[in-house]
Design an enzyme around this catalytic site. Structure first.
Site: not given
Length: 288
Positions: A47, A156
């Site tokens: 990633r 979040d």
């Protein structure tokens, strides 16, 4: 046959050494509370290699320097997004919403109708489907809710997903996941495709890191924090459970993910009330 060095992981032309991985893991733990074992090294390598190539960064050491450099907030957010997976949908794990509808909301609605303050927190709200699901259920049960002191907070750690939640625009396949009895609110979509104002106005959204002290003065009647603690080690989980327990009113509910379990000091004050569902009992509970 060429054997790969045990201290390196290669992806997209970049080499992630054990030392590099440990430095990234320590950074993620310090800033986000993420616990990453060595088994995550190939995933992290793959990633981050794509990110390095996109940013024209030559190696992982230079990338770490960028993360610790000035004006690094945006890149830290990108790192967080790469290291975590935001899997969410409307009415996910529906048994929790059924518990809310049957066992929790009737009393909270009565409280609000008598002039009381009601607050529900979706911690780790991702793209916003969870708090908006709660808003639909509440509005269905209490059509006048927007005139009452009844609010939902969605937070979040990732500002990117908070922006998506604030936009409140969802593709047709996600809207189709909503049960028919609640989709009656959705023909009133705004011209730009957003969820209706009556739903959006119930929800306040913001960025918040759960491993840092909570900034709230008031307490919550219910907290949803589902499939977030799976990224934490046991010590961090227990600190977060304690922080939630302290943030609940007596008798308040905590809903956690299907693979998560209450543990540590908070368990002494949380009583099991269903599948991964707990009630705050200040005098002591039987959470297990």
């Amino acid at each position: 046959m060429n054997a790969r060095s045990p201290i390196e992981s290669k992806a997209d032309g970049f080499t992630l050494t054990d030392q590099d991985f440990e430095a990234i893991a320590q950074f993620a733990y310090k800033h986000f509370g993420l616990a990453m074992s060595s088994s995550k090294k190939p995933l992290v390598s793959a990633r981050l290699a794509r990110r390095l190539r996109k940013q024209n960064v030559l190696n992982f050491k230079d990338y770490l320097a960028r993360l610790n450099g000035p004006n690094s907030d945006k890149e830290r957010s990108n790192l967080l997004s790469l290291l975590t997976t935001n899997v969410t949908q409307f009415f996910r794990e529906p048994h929790h919403f059924e518990t809310m509808r049957k066992d929790v909301l009737p009393d909270l609605i009565k409280k609000a109708r008598k002039g009381g303050r009601v607050r529900i927190w979706s911690a780790g709200c991702s793209n916003g489907q969870e708090p908006y699901t709660l808003a639909m259920i509440i509005q269905d049960m209490c059509p006048e809710v927007n005139r009452l002191d009844f609010k939902i907070l969605g937070t979040d750690i990732d500002p990117v997903v908070v922006q998506t939640a604030t936009a409140a625009k969802y593709p047709a396949d996600e809207i189709a996941q909503i049960p028919a009895e609640y989709r009656k609110y959705l023909p009133k979509l705004d011209a730009d495709g957003r969820l209706p104002e009556s739903i959006r106005s119930m929800v306040t959204l913001g960025v918040l890191n759960l491993i840092e002290p909570f900034p709230f003065k008031g307490k919550f009647d219910a907290i949803f924090c589902r499939n977030v603690a799976i990224y934490f080690d046991t010590a961090t989980q227990q600190k977060v459970w304690q922080a939630f327990q302290r943030s609940l009113v007596p008798g308040g509910y905590l809903f956690i993910g299907h693979s998560e379990r209450m543990s540590g000091p908070a368990a002494q004050h949380m009583k099991t009330a269903g599948i991964t569902t707990y009630i705050h009992t200040p005098s002591g509970g039987d959470a297990r």
